[in-house]
Design a protein around this motif. Structure first.
Motif, PDB file in Angstrom:
ATOM      1  N   MET A 192     -23.068  -2.081 -17.240  1.00 24.29           N
ATOM      2  CA  MET A 192     -24.343  -1.471 -17.659  1.00 24.29           C
ATOM      3  C   MET A 192     -24.848  -0.487 -16.613  1.00 24.29           C
ATOM      4  O   MET A 192     -25.272   0.624 -16.935  1.00 24.29           O
ATOM      5  CB  MET A 192     -25.402  -2.556 -17.882  1.00 24.29           C
ATOM      6  CG  MET A 192     -25.394  -3.175 -19.255  1.00 24.29           C
ATOM      7  SD  MET A 192     -26.785  -4.291 -19.444  1.00 24.29           S
ATOM      8  CE  MET A 192     -28.138  -3.142 -19.591  1.00 24.29           C
ATOM      9  N   PHE A 193     -24.811  -0.929 -15.342  1.00 26.27           N
ATOM     10  CA  PHE A 193     -25.306  -0.074 -14.254  1.00 26.27           C
ATOM     11  C   PHE A 193     -24.477   1.214 -14.164  1.00 26.27           C
ATOM     12  O   PHE A 193     -25.033   2.319 -14.120  1.00 26.27           O
ATOM     13  CB  PHE A 193     -25.262  -0.843 -12.927  1.00 26.27           C
ATOM     14  CG  PHE A 193     -25.681  -0.010 -11.750  1.00 26.27           C
ATOM     15  CD1 PHE A 193     -27.009   0.351 -11.569  1.00 26.27           C
ATOM     16  CD2 PHE A 193     -24.739   0.444 -10.836  1.00 26.27           C
ATOM     17  CE1 PHE A 193     -27.387   1.150 -10.498  1.00 26.27           C
ATOM     18  CE2 PHE A 193     -25.110   1.239  -9.755  1.00 26.27           C
ATOM     19  CZ  PHE A 193     -26.449   1.588  -9.586  1.00 26.27           C
ATOM     20  N   LEU A 194     -23.161   1.037 -14.165  1.00 22.61           N
ATOM     21  CA  LEU A 194     -22.286   2.216 -14.059  1.00 22.61           C
ATOM     22  C   LEU A 194     -22.461   3.153 -15.265  1.00 22.61           C
ATOM     23  O   LEU A 194     -22.434   4.373 -15.120  1.00 22.61           O
ATOM     24  CB  LEU A 194     -20.813   1.784 -13.940  1.00 22.61           C
ATOM     25  CG  LEU A 194     -20.441   1.052 -12.640  1.00 22.61           C
ATOM     26  CD1 LEU A 194     -18.997   0.585 -12.703  1.00 22.61           C
ATOM     27  CD2 LEU A 194     -20.649   1.952 -11.431  1.00 22.61           C
ATOM     28  N   MET A 195     -22.687   2.545 -16.436  1.00 20.67           N
ATOM     29  CA  MET A 195     -22.864   3.365 -17.640  1.00 20.67           C
ATOM     30  C   MET A 195     -24.159   4.177 -17.556  1.00 20.67           C
ATOM     31  O   MET A 195     -24.194   5.356 -17.915  1.00 20.67           O
ATOM     32  CB  MET A 195     -22.879   2.457 -18.871  1.00 20.67           C
ATOM     33  CG  MET A 195     -22.531   3.164 -20.163  1.00 20.67           C
ATOM     34  SD  MET A 195     -22.520   2.039 -21.545  1.00 20.67           S
ATOM     35  CE  MET A 195     -20.874   1.376 -21.448  1.00 20.67           C
ATOM     36  N   LEU A 252     -30.362   4.758 -20.919  1.00 17.62           N
ATOM     37  CA  LEU A 252     -30.777   3.357 -20.709  1.00 17.62           C
ATOM     38  C   LEU A 252     -30.569   2.541 -21.983  1.00 17.62           C
ATOM     39  O   LEU A 252     -30.217   1.368 -21.936  1.00 17.62           O
ATOM     40  CB  LEU A 252     -32.259   3.304 -20.323  1.00 17.62           C
ATOM     41  CG  LEU A 252     -32.628   3.740 -18.911  1.00 17.62           C
ATOM     42  CD1 LEU A 252     -34.133   3.695 -18.734  1.00 17.62           C
ATOM     43  CD2 LEU A 252     -31.979   2.831 -17.871  1.00 17.62           C
ATOM     44  N   LEU A 253     -30.809   3.204 -23.115  1.00 20.03           N
ATOM     45  CA  LEU A 253     -30.765   2.500 -24.396  1.00 20.03           C
ATOM     46  C   LEU A 253     -29.370   1.952 -24.719  1.00 20.03           C
ATOM     47  O   LEU A 253     -29.197   0.771 -25.048  1.00 20.03           O
ATOM     48  CB  LEU A 253     -31.214   3.463 -25.501  1.00 20.03           C
ATOM     49  CG  LEU A 253     -31.061   2.977 -26.925  1.00 20.03           C
ATOM     50  CD1 LEU A 253     -32.034   1.859 -27.219  1.00 20.03           C
ATOM     51  CD2 LEU A 253     -31.280   4.112 -27.919  1.00 20.03           C
ATOM     52  N   TRP A 254     -28.341   2.810 -24.592  1.00 22.26           N
ATOM     53  CA  TRP A 254     -27.013   2.401 -25.036  1.00 22.26           C
ATOM     54  C   TRP A 254     -26.348   1.362 -24.147  1.00 22.26           C
ATOM     55  O   TRP A 254     -25.645   0.482 -24.666  1.00 22.26           O
ATOM     56  CB  TRP A 254     -26.131   3.618 -25.308  1.00 22.26           C
ATOM     57  CG  TRP A 254     -26.506   4.181 -26.639  1.00 22.26           C
ATOM     58  CD1 TRP A 254     -27.410   5.178 -26.881  1.00 22.26           C
ATOM     59  CD2 TRP A 254     -26.102   3.698 -27.926  1.00 22.26           C
ATOM     60  NE1 TRP A 254     -27.566   5.366 -28.226  1.00 22.26           N
ATOM     61  CE2 TRP A 254     -26.775   4.481 -28.900  1.00 22.26           C
ATOM     62  CE3 TRP A 254     -25.244   2.703 -28.358  1.00 22.26           C
ATOM     63  CZ2 TRP A 254     -26.602   4.279 -30.265  1.00 22.26           C
ATOM     64  CZ3 TRP A 254     -25.073   2.514 -29.716  1.00 22.26           C
ATOM     65  CH2 TRP A 254     -25.738   3.286 -30.648  1.00 22.26           C
ATOM     66  N   TRP A 298     -14.975   9.742 -21.703  1.00 24.87           N
ATOM     67  CA  TRP A 298     -13.760   9.137 -21.127  1.00 24.87           C
ATOM     68  C   TRP A 298     -14.140   8.071 -20.116  1.00 24.87           C
ATOM     69  O   TRP A 298     -13.516   7.011 -20.050  1.00 24.87           O
ATOM     70  CB  TRP A 298     -12.871  10.208 -20.487  1.00 24.87           C
ATOM     71  CG  TRP A 298     -12.407  11.216 -21.500  1.00 24.87           C
ATOM     72  CD1 TRP A 298     -12.749  12.529 -21.577  1.00 24.87           C
ATOM     73  CD2 TRP A 298     -11.549  10.970 -22.628  1.00 24.87           C
ATOM     74  NE1 TRP A 298     -12.168  13.123 -22.667  1.00 24.87           N
ATOM     75  CE2 TRP A 298     -11.422  12.202 -23.337  1.00 24.87           C
ATOM     76  CE3 TRP A 298     -10.895   9.850 -23.121  1.00 24.87           C
ATOM     77  CZ2 TRP A 298     -10.663  12.337 -24.488  1.00 24.87           C
ATOM     78  CZ3 TRP A 298     -10.134   9.981 -24.276  1.00 24.87           C
ATOM     79  CH2 TRP A 298     -10.023  11.208 -24.939  1.00 24.87           C
ATOM     80  N   GLY A 299     -15.202   8.370 -19.346  1.00 24.08           N
ATOM     81  CA  GLY A 299     -15.687   7.388 -18.356  1.00 24.08           C
ATOM     82  C   GLY A 299     -16.124   6.107 -19.041  1.00 24.08           C
ATOM     83  O   GLY A 299     -15.853   5.006 -18.554  1.00 24.08           O
TER      84      GLY A 299
END
Lengths: 153, 501
Positions: A104-107, B388-390, A78-79
């Motif tokens: 990207m960082f938050l993910m 890191l990959l995705w 969900w995030g």
């Protein structure tokens, strides 16, 4: 068969009726252009009728053997969907590449990366490398924003 | 024939192309071993990078990714019991047990040799069958094409993942998506809601990146914290003489099965490997070994899944009907680069076609070398944390989709179709039927319209065309086949239960 099993067929049915309604609102083409062929609205309506028949079969299938219940997704999923919305907002409001780096960082963090520095470097280095590759090698011009306004001048 | 061989041979004399095949094979193997990124996602992500290349080079890149990633899925299937691609799922049944017994090198050796034989066999079949089929397809008119595309759509019913009905619903949705934009003959706007970025319809690439890459990202988020254990391996071992004696028949059988399954529209390497594995077990003298590390099981699955790659290229190039998810992207690649898929490709640009075939053979040889000498290194890549990959895949997906026509609309399409694909998969709908439906949608509608014009609006006249009737009968069989098959299995089970009781 539980009521929750009807959610998927229900959503598809509603979708099909909406498409049929929207198709009926489409303009009619003059007969001299259409000729012996069909009006542009006919094909989508035909598709949705097939869809409704298939939904009927799917509901019958669910009635015969109810589907397994689907467990609720973890907060990472969900995030991640929320991050896609944030990406949309930041791209239109701030900058395309800033949005990529932030998301990207938050993910990375959301997905359990505990090494903040690693996550930070991955989310900074990747967009920079991609930008250099696309801008310099493939000659792609990206949408203007906070950073790219400064870069393009 | 001589010209064809010359064109195929010319590939070896193009140093840039050789370098490209080498580099792309490495990328393809990396894509194949990385969790979740299969040949389809990889090809979709790499498509924007091919835009500046010549048509032959671009299609070579995409087809090399296809063959090498299909093979590479077996590396992780054998070493960490996680198939890198769905096509390698059957390889885990015997590959991992054999690796657990300390024979990982032998298992990989058998996988790589079987895959190479399967891949090269199918390209040879492609070289022979494609021009023959093109000669027949040259006489196709709109009614035949309409019936053929219906046959292609009907085959969605038999794709293994999801159920027949769910796959057909996905296919119909895909066809509907293709109607968004201005209708080609009349110019009437459909489902655009005043947005003129959609006037020419949705582009293939962003829809595919969304359906395959972005939805996979959301699926992978569910297993973000999962740990995998690996099996150690010293080196890949080529099969011994005894091994060859045991597996050569299985490899040959799977080559035939894989190529045939690949040729069928919408069927792909996953179905081929499952059938290849099942047939290997059925004909084996050592049935008890299956599931415990049978080398015939590995050979059967691997030869079949790579044989399906060449087979799937036959309908893609000759008829413009994709044989699998990845060939759907190759089809888009052909169109983007001005190579019109269809029988005319074999008369107007035959040299390019054979160069692509030649490059596919080289790609198969290249991954044989890589599989033998670098599988151990590639297996380590699979341990890259997906946290890191995705996010990196996300960055490539959005920038790649933007770069095609420098339009942010394409990025939004990626996000929207990513979420649609995720929810579809969550409820058991595979995304490949949506993609195939989207590709075939315009063909179905245009050919139906042209057929109606041909017969002065009398649609039933389509049924007077023998070839069209043949395809329509096949379409009905394609639709009813899985249901009849399902019914027979149930009846057999029921009979078995009642005799037991």
């Amino acid at each position: 068969m539980k009521i929750s099993d009807l959610i998927v067929p229900g959503v598809i049915t509603v979708f099909s009726f909406i498409v049929i309604y929207l198709s009926l609102q489409l303009d009619l083409s003059p007969p001299m252009i259409v000729g012996d062929s069909m009006q542009p609205r006919a094909f989508p309506i035909f598709l949705m009728i097939i869809n409704l028949i298939l939904v009927g079969l799917l509901t019958y299938q669910f009635y015969q053997s109810p589907p397994d219940s689907i467990p609720l997704e973890p907060f990472q999923t969900w995030g991640s969907i929320i991050l896609l919305v944030i990406f949309y907002g930041m791209t239109t409001g701030v900058d395309f590449f800033v949005a990529i780096a932030v998301v990207m960082f938050l993910m990375c963090i959301l997905w359990g990366e505990k090494r903040i520095l690693v996550a930070l470097s991955a989310s900074l280095v990747t967009p920079i490398l991609i930008f250099v590759l696309f801008d310099q090698v493939l000659q792609i011009r990206f949408p203007r924003g906070l950073l790219l306004d400064w870069y393009y001048g | 024939m001589l010209e064809a061989l010359q064109a195929m041979g010319s590939v070896v004399l193009d140093p840039f192309l050789l370098l490209l095949i080498f580099a792309t094979t490495i990328i393809g193997v990396v894509i194949g071993v990385l969790p979740g990124i299969g040949a389809t996602t990889g090809a979709a992500l790499l498509l924007p990078f091919t835009l500046t290349m010549s048509p032959v080079h671009a299609i070579t890149v995409l087809s090399t990714i296809y063959v090498s990633a299909t093979f590479a899925g077996s590396i992780t299937a054998i070493l960490i019991n996680t198939p890198g691609t769905s096509a390698a799922a059957a390889t885990t049944f015997d590959g991992y047990p054999l690796a657990q017994r300390g024979e990982a090198g032998r298992a990989l050796g058998i996988a790589v040799v079987s895959s190479t034989v399967g891949g090269i066999f199918s390209v040879i079949v492609l070289c022979i069958a494609a021009p023959m089929l093109a000669r027949v397809a040259y006489h196709f008119r709109p009614p035949e094409y309409f019936a053929l595309t219906l046959f292609g759509l009907s085959m969605l019913a038999s794709i293994s993942s999801g159920g027949a009905i769910k796959n057909l619903i996905g296919g119909v949705f895909g066809v509907w998506v293709s109607t968004i934009g201005a209708e080609p003959t009349t110019g009437i706007e459909r489902f655009m809601f005043g947005n003129y970025d959609l006037y020419e319809g949705l582009s293939f690439v962003p829809v595919f990146i969304g359906l395959f890459a972005m939805s996979e990202l959301l699926v992978q988020s569910k297993i973000a914290n999962q740990l995998t254990s690996t099996i150690g391996m010293k080196a890949v071992k080529l099969p011994s003489r005894e091994d060859y004696k045991r597996i050569w028949k299985t490899i040959l059988r799977s080559c035939g099965i894989g190529t045939f399954i690949g040729i069928l529209p919408a069927e792909g390497a996953t179905v081929a490997s499952m059938i290849g594995y099942a047939e290997a077990r059925r004909w084996s003298k050592n049935k008890e070994e299956f599931g415990k590390g049978s080398i015939e099981g590995i050979a059967g699955a691997e030869a079949a899944n790579n044989a399906a790659t060449g087979g799937a290229m036959v309908p893609t190039m000759v008829l413009g009907i994709p044989g699998s998810g990845t060939t759907a992207i190759i089809l888009v690649g052909l169109m983007v680069h001005g190579l019109r898929p269809g029988p005319y490709l074999f008369t107007e640009q035959v040299d390019k076609v054979y160069q692509i075939f030649g490059a596919m053979i080289l790609a198969n040889i290249m991954f044989l070398v890589m599989g033998l000498y670098a599988a151990k290194i590639f297996a380590r890549i699979s341990l890259v944390p997906i946290s890191l990959l995705w996010p990196i895949v996300f960055a490539f997906a959005v920038v790649g989709s933007y770069s095609l026509s420098s339009a942010l609309m394409d990025v939004w399409i990626v996000l929207i179709f990513g979420v649609i694909g995720f929810f579809a998969r969550r409820h058991g709908f595979a995304v490949a039927p949506i993609a195939v439906g989207f590709i075939l949608g315009e063909m179905v509608e245009t050919n139906l319209q042209n057929s109606l014009k041909m017969f002065d609006g009398q649609w039933w006249m389509i049924l007077t065309q023998p070839l069209a009737v043949l395809f329509l009968v096949l379409a009905v069989l394609g639709l009813c086949g899985p249901m009849i098959f399902d019914l027979l299995i149930r009846r057999q089970k029921h009979n078995g239960d009642s005799s037991n009781s």
